[in-house]
Write an enzyme that holds these catalytic residues in place. Structure first.
Site, PDB file in Angstrom:
ATOM      1  N   ARG A  24      12.416   4.626  11.884  1.00 53.41           N
ATOM      2  CA  ARG A  24      11.301   5.258  10.929  1.00 53.41           C
ATOM      3  C   ARG A  24      11.927   5.699   9.639  1.00 53.41           C
ATOM      4  O   ARG A  24      11.396   5.408   8.488  1.00 53.41           O
ATOM      5  CB  ARG A  24      10.834   6.706  11.412  1.00 53.41           C
ATOM      6  CG  ARG A  24       9.701   7.380  10.703  1.00 53.41           C
ATOM      7  CD  ARG A  24       8.840   8.162  11.319  1.00 53.41           C
ATOM      8  NE  ARG A  24       9.235   8.799  12.479  1.00 53.41           N
ATOM      9  CZ  ARG A  24      10.115   9.971  12.467  1.00 53.41           C
ATOM     10  NH1 ARG A  24      10.456  10.487  11.249  1.00 53.41           N
ATOM     11  NH2 ARG A  24      10.547  10.755  13.398  1.00 53.41           N
ATOM     12  N   TYR A  68     -11.604  -1.556  -3.314  1.00 59.35           N
ATOM     13  CA  TYR A  68     -11.627  -2.016  -1.763  1.00 59.35           C
ATOM     14  C   TYR A  68     -12.509  -1.262  -1.146  1.00 59.35           C
ATOM     15  O   TYR A  68     -12.327   0.091  -1.400  1.00 59.35           O
ATOM     16  CB  TYR A  68     -10.380  -2.412  -1.478  1.00 59.35           C
ATOM     17  CG  TYR A  68     -10.306  -2.463  -0.003  1.00 59.35           C
ATOM     18  CD1 TYR A  68     -10.648  -3.927   0.448  1.00 59.35           C
ATOM     19  CD2 TYR A  68     -10.014  -1.680   1.066  1.00 59.35           C
ATOM     20  CE1 TYR A  68     -10.877  -4.136   1.757  1.00 59.35           C
ATOM     21  CE2 TYR A  68      -9.704  -2.055   2.356  1.00 59.35           C
ATOM     22  CZ  TYR A  68     -10.008  -3.266   2.702  1.00 59.35           C
ATOM     23  OH  TYR A  68     -10.219  -3.520   4.166  1.00 59.35           O
ATOM     24  N   ASP A  73      -3.348  -1.047  -7.442  1.00 60.13           N
ATOM     25  CA  ASP A  73      -3.429  -1.920  -6.459  1.00 60.13           C
ATOM     26  C   ASP A  73      -3.571  -3.353  -6.998  1.00 60.13           C
ATOM     27  O   ASP A  73      -4.263  -3.604  -7.519  1.00 60.13           O
ATOM     28  CB  ASP A  73      -4.930  -1.621  -5.691  1.00 60.13           C
ATOM     29  CG  ASP A  73      -5.091  -2.456  -4.314  1.00 60.13           C
ATOM     30  OD1 ASP A  73      -4.430  -3.679  -4.433  1.00 60.13           O
ATOM     31  OD2 ASP A  73      -5.777  -2.064  -3.405  1.00 60.13           O
ATOM     32  N   LYS A  95      -3.022  -9.823   2.483  1.00 57.10           N
ATOM     33  CA  LYS A  95      -3.553 -10.861   1.914  1.00 57.10           C
ATOM     34  C   LYS A  95      -2.514 -11.850   1.342  1.00 57.10           C
ATOM     35  O   LYS A  95      -2.024 -12.592   2.117  1.00 57.10           O
ATOM     36  CB  LYS A  95      -4.280 -10.019   0.642  1.00 57.10           C
ATOM     37  CG  LYS A  95      -4.940  -8.979   1.256  1.00 57.10           C
ATOM     38  CD  LYS A  95      -6.146  -9.125   2.194  1.00 57.10           C
ATOM     39  CE  LYS A  95      -6.692  -7.689   2.738  1.00 57.10           C
ATOM     40  NZ  LYS A  95      -7.152  -6.954   1.970  1.00 57.10           N
TER      41      LYS A  95
END
Ligand code: PLP
Length: 377
Positions: free
Chosen positions: A46, A98, A170, A195
Site C-alpha cells: 500500500r 466530469y 484534470d 481513458k
C-alpha cells in the site's frame, strides 16, 4: 528529450536486476526486512510497490513533475487530493466538469464540510468573483466535458498564485502528450488514466502528478493513509498503454479534425464543439497552451429522439460511456455520463438532450464518416 522519446525513455523503464526490457509485475504485498526497519525501500505494497512506483515515476516525468501517484480510479485520485483540505474549506470548480467529479463534490465531500462553487472557468472574471475568504483551491478541466470549453491555465495559475490558492487541473482529455498543466503553473494534475493513457478500454486507474516537494510528501502520506492504490497488474497494463500514447494521440487528432470539419459543414446539425475549429471561442487559447486539440467532439443533432436514432444506427461507434480508447465511442451525455447532474442544471449548462459526444478512435476516417453519414440520414 522530445515528447515521443520521453514516452519510451521517461521514468523507470525495464529491470536492472535481470535486464528485462519491460518493468516486471511485482505481485507482492510485503517485503523481507534484513533487520527491524532495515529494508530496500519497500515495506508494504500500500505504501509502495515497485511496479506502481515505476508508473508513478513515469507520470511525474511525463507531466514535468517531481512526484507521481497511482490510484484505483480517477475518482479515487481526486478523492485523495480532496483530503488535502479541511472542514470549512471552499473550492471554485469548473461548471462542466466530469459528472462523477460534480457528484463527488456535491454529494460526498459536501457532507464532510468541503464546499464548492461551480463556475465557467473559461471566464476569468467569473472565477475571480467566486473566490471567498475560505477558498483554498481551484479545480478545472480543459477542454471541459462535454462542451469542450477552454480555460486559460496560465491565467488561472497567475490568479491562484497571487491569492495563495492551489490550482488542480484534470488533464484527462489532453494527456501529457498535448498539455502539461504543471509547466503552465498548476500545482496538481489529475488524470483518469482509464481513458487515453490506458487507451484500450481495459483498465480503470487514476494518476496524480505534482511539482512541489512538500505537496508530494503530503500526497504520499494521504495515498498511504487512505489506501486507494492501483494494483501491480493494472500499473503494468497502464505503462504498456502509455508507451504508444504519442502515436495514438496523433491519430485521434487527425481523425477528430477531419470529422469536426465534416460535421460543421452539414446543415442538419446544430453546434459542433471542437477546440480545433477556428470558430471555437477557446481556439486561440487552446493553440497557445496545448500541442493539439484532442480527439473529443460534441455536436447537437436537435433532439433527444434524433440522438437516440443516431446511436442505434452506428456500426463503428460503440455506444458506451468512457472515452479515449482506440475504438470510437459514442454517447448522449444528458442520459449517460451527465445523468447525475439534475435536468435544470444541465439545461443551464447547455448540455441539451440532442447533444452527442464522440470519442474518435484510430479507425480509418473514411469509415467513421460513412458510418455517421448513414446514421444521420
Ligand atoms: C472518466 C473521467 C474521470 C473519472 O475517472 P475514473 O477513472 O472513471 O474514476 C474524471 N475526469 C474525467 C475528465 C473523466 O473523463
Amino acid at each position: 528529450m522530445k515528447r515521443k522519446t520521453k514516452l519510451i525513455h521517461g521514468g523507470i523503464q525495464g529491470d536492472p536486476h535481470t535486464g528485462a526490457v519491460s518493468v516486471p509485475i511485482y505481485q507482492v504485498s510485503t517485503y523481507k526486512q534484513e533487520g527491524v526497519g532495515k529494508h530496500k525501500g519497500y515495506e508494504y505494497s500500500r505504501t509502495g510497490n515497485p511496479t506502481r512506483f515505476a508508473l508513478e515515476e513515469y507520470i511525474a516525468a511525463l507531466e514535468g513533475g517531481t512526484r507521481g501517484f497511482a490510484f484505483a480510479s480517477g475518482m479515487a485520485a481526486f478523492s485523495t487530493v480532496l483530503m488535502l483540505f479541511d472542514k470549512g474549506d471552499h473550492f471554485v470548480v469548473g461548471d462542466d466538469v466530469y459528472g462523477g467529479t460534480y457528484r463527488l463534490l456535491s454529494k460526498v465531500f459536501s457532507r464532510l464540510g468541503l464546499n464548492a462553487t461551480f463556475v465557467d472557468t473559461s471566464d476569468l472574471d467569473a472565477v475571480k468573483s467566486a473566490i471567498t475568504p475560505n477558498t483554498k483551491a481551484i479545480f478545472l478541466e480543459t477542454p471541459s466535458n462535454p462542451l469542450l470549453k477552454i480555460s486559460d491555465i496560465s491565467a488561472v495559475a497567475e490568479l491562484t498564485r497571487s491569492q495563495g490558492l492551489l490550482l488542480g487541473v484534470d488533464n484527462t482529455f489532453m494527456t501529457p502528450y498535448w498539455q502539461n498543466p504543471l509547466e503552465l503553473g498548476a500545482d496538481i494534475v489529475i488524470h483518469s488514466a482509464t481513458k487515453y493513457l490506458g487507451g484500450h478500454s481495459d483498465v480503470v486507474a487514476g494518476l496524480v502528478a505534482v511539482k512541489d516537494e512538500s505537496l508530494g510528501n503530503e500526497l504520499h502520506f494521504l495515498q498511504n493513509s487512505v489506501g486507494a492504490v492501483l494494483g501491480p497488474q493494472d500499473s503494468w497494463l497502464l505503462m504498456r498503454g502509455i508507451k504508444t500514447l504519442g502515436v495514438r494521440m496523433e491519430e485521434h487528432e487527425r481523425n477528430a479534425r477531419d470529422l469536426a470539419y465534416w460535421l460543421s459543414n452539414r446543415k442538419d446539425i446544430g453546434k459542433v464543439y471542437y477546440p480545433g475549429l477556428s470558430s471555437h471561442p477557446g481556439h486561440a487559447i487552446a493553440k497557445k497552451q496545448a500541442g493539439g486539440f484532442g480527439g473529443m467532439i460534441s455536436f447537437d443533432v436537435g433532439s433527444g429522439e434524433r440522438a437516440e436514432k443516431v446511436l442505434s444506427r452506428v456500426k463503428y461507434f460503440t455506444l458506451a460511456e468512457s472515452l479515449g480508447a482506440v475504438e470510437s465511442l459514442i454517447s448522449v451525455p444528458a442520459k449517460m455520463t451527465h445523468a447525475s447532474i439534475p435536468p435544470e442544471r444541465r439545461a443551464e449548462l447547455g448540455i441539451s438532450d440532442g447533444l452527442i459526444r464522440v470519442s474518435i478512435g484510430i479507425e480509418d476516417i473514411e469509415d467513421l464518416i460513412e458510418d455517421l453519414e448513414q446514421a444521420l440520414a
